[in-house]
Design a protein around this motif. Structure first.
Motif, short mmCIF file in Angstrom:
data_model
loop_
_atom_site.label_atom_id
_atom_site.label_comp_id
_atom_site.label_asym_id
_atom_site.label_seq_id
_atom_site.Cartn_x
_atom_site.Cartn_y
_atom_site.Cartn_z
N GLY A 67 0.83 -1.20 0.00
CA GLY A 67 0.00 0.00 0.00
C GLY A 67 0.86 1.25 0.00
N ARG A 68 0.20 2.37 -0.30
CA ARG A 68 0.94 3.64 -0.37
C ARG A 68 -0.05 4.79 -0.29
N TRP A 69 0.37 5.90 0.35
CA TRP A 69 -0.47 7.10 0.39
C TRP A 69 0.44 8.32 0.41
N GLY A 70 0.09 9.32 -0.42
CA GLY A 70 0.87 10.55 -0.45
C GLY A 70 0.03 11.73 -0.88
N ILE A 71 0.50 12.92 -0.57
CA ILE A 71 -0.15 14.16 -0.99
C ILE A 71 0.22 14.44 -2.44
N ASP A 72 -0.76 14.82 -3.22
CA ASP A 72 -0.53 15.13 -4.63
C ASP A 72 -0.06 16.57 -4.76
#
Length: 643
Positions: free
Chosen positions: A437-442
């Motif tokens: 999984g991964r999550w980041g601000i665009d």
């Protein structure tokens, strides 16, 4: 620290690249025009830079590199076009060869384009006083703080409004209240009803508290046996305290002992008040040094303490600008023993974390010569002499600054410098980790520093994008441990959000600010402080207090048993009482109960502590210091003296 170091390395690389592209004549200085400029948020302006020789003549064809020295306020492209991002004084730098020139650019906030005027009731009784609440928004729909406003009533005989936006209901009738500012207007209508004979009261009438204790005053209005809604205007007599309106309550807290009168103005001729007697906080403690693991030949990083599978206690310490992790046996906390070291291909082993099963360790790498950084998994079967079990670099080549281990789900949440995203790594088979999984601000300018997972939420320190809260299994916003989902964000203009910690209703958020051109081998004059956010409504965090030590900078935190432990860099290790409700300036209120300066003769930088953080383990406090290694202390509390 990560961001400043990256900027320095980038600047050095820029010098090397530019040097090869310049003419044979090296610049003596760089001139930027205009030398003073202003731009509005989202607006642009163009700067021009010239490389000049020793005689002040322009060097034709000299290459110039542009750098935004304050990227949280403004950006600049390769052509010198500056874009305003946040209000403040931005610094833009031009580099030619080995010469640097800089100018200041004032970034102005966008003015209001819409005013929304609201009153607590549009049908007040004659004799009541009702404040107007005005919210201002710019053309982007963002709130504008503290606009300059003017007020006017269409019929002052019915309802008059003063310069502070307070409506005085005078007699039955209807009046239009207009508000204006920056060429924008808004309005609201009030209809005044006859006075039914309203009486007012305040609770409590008297309170006895300590500095830092919060008292909530409630004003009530009644007519006959019926309770009516009240709209108090709060004020305070005495210096050294504050009272704020929160949903109609008067929230009082004092920084200085004394006697204070809290007053609620309810009507034009109706005032009620209460008295608060404030004594010194009185409770304090002392940090007693128990043991030391002095490290004076290089800088130290993070520390983690645990009980090994052999029943003994260990402290693992990373390093800064050094390629070793050190292992200390701290079973006898008064006599730590260095049992081993592990060498890794890294220029920085910033973070050390131990799995809750105490059989697996994880250390992070930055600056590897192979340019494949990632994280290293350690086999702790023999904790005094850990061995490398595996490495994970596949999606984390750009370096990992911090990690958090979720033992329940066999996952690691890794902060990746390359993508500025949180990567979720499955370690159920620690010999073959895999990203799941991964999550980041665009955002192209994003920068990520830290992550901590507590009770199903990930609290992510996103530097200039502030603190971001993610659902990673709490179940409130559809997130799971491997599919984080956005919950909320809290950001502030100066940025540099470095660390967070959730405790009860509060989120403690630390920012880290280093001066330009800092040198790890010299005294570093760090700045930054702890913001205290109320996250009772987790979708709408609100800053309610702060802890700020003057002339010093905050780093990592730990919270336990109503105490906040802060590695406050050059101010050493600090312990703060965070019991009860928090409001205002915790430092000035005397909530700080103990301190110790983490420096002695075993240090890389004489007389300059740089306390990294703290961990509570078996009743003792384990801290690392950037300059001097491991510190072990105990908190000895003294009873409060009641006057």
């Amino acid at each position: 620290m990560k961001k400043r170091l990256a900027a320095i390395l980038a600047l050095a690389a820029a010098h090397a690249v530019l040097g090869s592209g310049l003419s044979a004549q090296a610049p003596a200085r760089v001139e930027i025009t205009p030398d003073q400029a202003e731009v509005e948020v989202t607006g642009t302006l163009r700067l021009e830079a010239r490389a000049l020789d020793g005689a002040g003549r322009e060097i034709p064809g000299a290459a110039v590199r542009w750098i935004a020295s304050t990227p949280e306020l403004a950006s600049v492209d390769e052509d010198g076009v500056v874009t305003g991002l946040n209000a403040g004084m931005a610094r833009i730098t031009a580099v030619a060869g080995s010469q640097i020139g800089s100018v200041s650019v004032v970034v102005r906030a966008l003015p209001p384009s819409e005013l929304r005027a609201e009153v607590g009731t549009q049908t007040p009784f004659a004799g009541q006083v009702v404040p107007i609440r005005v919210r201002a928004f710019n053309r982007l729909g963002e709130p504008v703080d503290d606009p300059v406003l003017g007020y006017e009533s269409s019929d002052p005989a019915v309802a008059e409004v003063d310069a502070a936006g307070l409506i005085f209901a005078r007699r039955p009738g209807t009046a239009l209240i207009r508000v204006s500012g920056a060429g924008v207007t808004g309005s609201t209508e009030v209809t005044v009803r006859p006075d039914p004979g309203v009486t007012y009261a305040l609770e409590p009438v008297e309170a006895r508290v300590r500095t830092g204790d919060v008292v909530r005053f409630t004003a009530t209005a009644r007519s006959g046996g019926e309770e009516l809604r009240a709209f108090p205007e709060w004020s305070l007599s005495g210096v050294g305290a504050q009272v704020d309106d929160e949903g109609g309550q008067g929230v009082f807290v004092a920084e200085e002992p004394g006697t204070y009168r809290v007053t609620a103005r309810m009507g034009e001729r109706d005032v009620v008040s209460g008295v608060v007697l404030v004594e010194p906080r009185g409770a304090d403690a002392e940090l007693i040094q128990v043991g030391r693991g002095g490290i004076a030949d290089h800088h130290s990083g993070d520390v983690w303490v645990f009980e090994g599978v052999d029943g003994r206690d260990y402290a693992y310490i990373g390093t800064f600008m050094w390629d070793w992790m050190k292992i200390w046996d701290v079973t006898d906390a008064s006599h730590p023993i260095l049992t081993d070291s592990i060498q890794l291909d890294a220029r920085r082993i910033n973070d050390v974390k131990i799995h809750p099963n105490n059989r697996l360790g994880i250390v992070t790498r930055e600056g590897a010569s192979s340019r494949r950084n990632g994280m290293v998994l350690l086999d702790l079967s023999t904790p005094a002499h850990p061995t490398i079990l595996s490495e994970y670099t596949e999606t984390l080549t750009g370096g990992v600054h911090n990690v958090w281990i979720s033992g329940e789900h066999e996952l690691v949440y890794a902060v990746h410098n390359g993508t500025s995203a949180v990567h979720v790594i499955d370690i159920s088979n620690p010999e073959a980790p895999a990203e799941v999984g991964r999550w980041g601000i665009d955002s192209a300018s994003r920068s990520l520093h830290d992550v901590i997972v507590q009770d199903g939420y990930a609290y992510v320190s996103y530097w200039d994008d502030g603190a971001v809260i993610l659902d990673v299994g709490a179940g409130t916003h559809g997130g799971t441990p491997t599919t984080p989902t956005f919950v909320s964000q809290f950001k502030y203009p100066i940025g540099n959000t470095h660390v967070t910690w959730r405790y009860g209703r509060y989120l403690f958020v630390g920012d880290e600010i280093f001066p330009a051109g800092w040198d790890a081998d010299k005294a570093i004059h760090a700045r930054g402080y702890i913001h205290v956010l109320d996250v009772s409504d987790i979708e709408n965090p609100v800053e309610v207090a702060k802890y700020e030590v003057p002339e010093a900078g905050a780093h990592n935190v730990w919270v336990e048993d109503d105490k906040l432990y802060v590695g406050y860099y050059q101010a050493g290790l600090r312990v703060v009482d965070i019991s009860g409700e928090l409001r205002g300036d915790l430092y000035k209120q005397g909530r700080e109960i103990a301190t110790i300066l983490t420096t002695d003769d075993q240090t890389t930088t004489p007389n300059w502590p740089m306390a990294w953080g703290a961990q509570i383990f078996k009743g003792r406090i384990y801290s690392s210091d950037l300059n001097s290694g491991l510190w072990i202390t105990e908190l000895k509390e003294r009873p409060r003296v009641v006057f």
